[in-house]
Scaffold this motif. Structure first.
Motif, PDB file in Angstrom:
ATOM      1  N   UNK A   3     -19.627  58.026 -64.100  1.00 16.76           N
ATOM      2  CA  UNK A   3     -18.892  56.910 -64.705  1.00 16.76           C
ATOM      3  C   UNK A   3     -19.363  55.548 -64.202  1.00 16.76           C
ATOM      4  N   UNK A   4     -20.592  55.454 -63.732  1.00 14.85           N
ATOM      5  CA  UNK A   4     -21.066  54.202 -63.129  1.00 14.85           C
ATOM      6  C   UNK A   4     -20.968  53.002 -64.068  1.00 14.85           C
ATOM      7  N   UNK A   5     -21.345  53.175 -65.327  1.00 18.24           N
ATOM      8  CA  UNK A   5     -21.269  52.052 -66.266  1.00 18.24           C
ATOM      9  C   UNK A   5     -19.837  51.564 -66.389  1.00 18.24           C
ATOM     10  N   UNK A   6     -18.899  52.491 -66.503  1.00 15.28           N
ATOM     11  CA  UNK A   6     -17.492  52.108 -66.648  1.00 15.28           C
ATOM     12  C   UNK A   6     -16.953  51.488 -65.362  1.00 15.28           C
ATOM     13  N   UNK A   7     -17.387  51.991 -64.219  1.00 16.33           N
ATOM     14  CA  UNK A   7     -16.960  51.416 -62.948  1.00 16.33           C
ATOM     15  C   UNK A   7     -17.480  49.993 -62.799  1.00 16.33           C
ATOM     16  N   UNK A   8     -18.720  49.765 -63.218  1.00 16.86           N
ATOM     17  CA  UNK A   8     -19.259  48.415 -63.185  1.00 16.86           C
ATOM     18  C   UNK A   8     -18.570  47.510 -64.183  1.00 16.86           C
ATOM     19  N   UNK A   9     -18.245  48.044 -65.360  1.00 15.21           N
ATOM     20  CA  UNK A   9     -17.560  47.267 -66.384  1.00 15.21           C
ATOM     21  C   UNK A   9     -16.162  46.876 -65.928  1.00 15.21           C
ATOM     22  N   UNK A  10     -15.445  47.821 -65.354  1.00 13.32           N
ATOM     23  CA  UNK A  10     -14.110  47.523 -64.834  1.00 13.32           C
ATOM     24  C   UNK A  10     -14.181  46.467 -63.739  1.00 13.32           C
ATOM     25  N   UNK A  11     -15.134  46.600 -62.843  1.00  7.82           N
ATOM     26  CA  UNK A  11     -15.282  45.646 -61.742  1.00  7.82           C
ATOM     27  C   UNK A  11     -15.565  44.239 -62.264  1.00  7.82           C
ATOM     28  N   UNK A  12     -16.473  44.126 -63.221  1.00  7.41           N
ATOM     29  CA  UNK A  12     -16.819  42.817 -63.769  1.00  7.41           C
ATOM     30  C   UNK A  12     -15.656  42.200 -64.530  1.00  7.41           C
ATOM     31  N   UNK A  13     -14.977  42.983 -65.338  1.00  7.45           N
ATOM     32  CA  UNK A  13     -13.843  42.466 -66.104  1.00  7.45           C
ATOM     33  C   UNK A  13     -12.746  41.952 -65.183  1.00  7.45           C
ATOM     34  N   UNK A  14     -12.421  42.705 -64.134  1.00  9.44           N
ATOM     35  CA  UNK A  14     -11.386  42.297 -63.202  1.00  9.44           C
ATOM     36  C   UNK A  14     -11.757  40.998 -62.500  1.00  9.44           C
ATOM     37  N   UNK A  15     -13.032  40.846 -62.166  1.00  7.58           N
ATOM     38  CA  UNK A  15     -13.466  39.613 -61.505  1.00  7.58           C
ATOM     39  C   UNK A  15     -13.412  38.423 -62.451  1.00  7.58           C
ATOM     40  N   UNK A  16     -13.776  38.648 -63.708  1.00  4.18           N
ATOM     41  CA  UNK A  16     -13.703  37.567 -64.686  1.00  4.18           C
ATOM     42  C   UNK A  16     -12.259  37.175 -64.965  1.00  4.18           C
ATOM     43  N   UNK A  17     -11.372  38.147 -65.016  1.00  3.59           N
ATOM     44  CA  UNK A  17      -9.956  37.846 -65.210  1.00  3.59           C
ATOM     45  C   UNK A  17      -9.407  37.041 -64.042  1.00  3.59           C
ATOM     46  N   UNK A  18      -9.808  37.393 -62.832  1.00  2.00           N
ATOM     47  CA  UNK A  18      -9.298  36.718 -61.628  1.00  2.00           C
ATOM     48  C   UNK A  18      -9.703  35.254 -61.586  1.00  2.00           C
ATOM     49  N   UNK A  19     -10.806  34.912 -62.261  1.00  2.00           N
ATOM     50  CA  UNK A  19     -11.289  33.522 -62.257  1.00  2.00           C
ATOM     51  C   UNK A  19     -10.595  32.650 -63.265  1.00  2.00           C
ATOM     52  N   UNK A  20      -9.868  33.258 -64.200  1.00  3.11           N
ATOM     53  CA  UNK A  20      -9.223  32.472 -65.275  1.00  3.11           C
ATOM     54  C   UNK A  20      -7.919  31.853 -64.797  1.00  3.11           C
TER      55      UNK A  20
END
Length: 253
Positions: free
Chosen positions: A236-253
């Protein structure tokens, strides 16, 4: 990035839209679950599945290398909350890559999912239709990689160009070199693939130093047995990376 918020408690469906298939996954607690037991190959099949489960997901996160497929899905699922992640959402200082616009985002996401699990540099081999071998350092900077035919690509080429040759299993013979046609073909397919991958990994070590090796993709377990090298299989590496990136982008908003 579009249409996102900071509510990380919602149930999210993650989609990885590649050149040849669409894969989906979601989390139940800390465990990843695949959308179906089989790969979903068309946008229509995916849309039909989601429409039959309208209350299953609060948002859908899409990482795609196919703009046409993404647009078709978003159009049909316009009543769902869609978050589209593209290469432009990746912080530019994390991309040591000359042509970001042509980078398949799944290559970055696999590495980003791997570095989230270690404090070392990583090399990620995604063994699918094509095999990608990419490196990301311990600071999450993606440095590019190598694209070669997938495990079965070698045998497919021979079967098309030389149909009179026998079909062989993908395995390393016990004796070197091949003393018969079948073993010679096995060395030419499995052996050539192994030698190529091992050589690339050695080159990474020479250029970048120590790293952790992660394997993903449909043929990851086959590759694991072939390499005989310490590695971590993470489907699930792609999904783990996708989740990580999305959460970081959300945290910046």
């Amino acid at each position: 990035m579009s249409k996102n918020d900071s509510d990380t408690s919602k149930k999210t469906l993650y989609l990885d839209i590649g050149n040849s298939s669409i894969k989906g996954a979601y989390k139940v607690g800390t465990q990843w679950m695949v959308l179906t037991d089989e790969r979903i190959f068309t946008a229509l099949e995916l849309v039909n599945w989601i429409q039959k489960h309208p209350d299953s997901f609060d948002e859908i996160v899409i990482a795609s290398v196919r703009d046409d497929v993404t647009e078709a899905i978003a159009k049909e699922l316009k009543h769902h909350k869609i978050i589209e992640i593209s290469v432009s959402d990746i912080p530019r200082d994390l991309l040591n890559y000359e042509t970001p616009k042509t980078l398949g985002i799944d290559r970055f996401l696999s590495c980003y999912g791997a570095t989230g699990q270690t404090n070392k540099s990583v090399v990620v081999i995604d063994a699918g239709t094509a095999t990608t071998i990419d490196i990301m350092d311990q600071d999450d900077t993606y440095h590019g990689g190598v694209i070669i035919p997938g495990i079965w690509g070698f045998s497919e080429v021979l079967s098309r160009k030389a149909p009179a040759l026998p079909f062989v299993e993908f395995e390393i013979p016990k004796q070197w070199p091949g003393k018969n046609t079948v073993d010679s073909l096995k060395w030419g397919q499995a052996g050539f693939y192994e030698f190529g991958v091992v050589g690339i990994l050695k080159k990474y070590e020479e250029e970048f130093g120590d790293y952790e090796l992660f394997l993903t993709g449909g043929d990851a377990t086959v590759l694991e047995g072939l390499l005989k090298k310490e590695s971590k299989v993470r489907p699930f590496l792609v999904f783990e990376g996708l989740e990580r990136l999305v959460n970081q982008l959300k945290a910046k908003k």
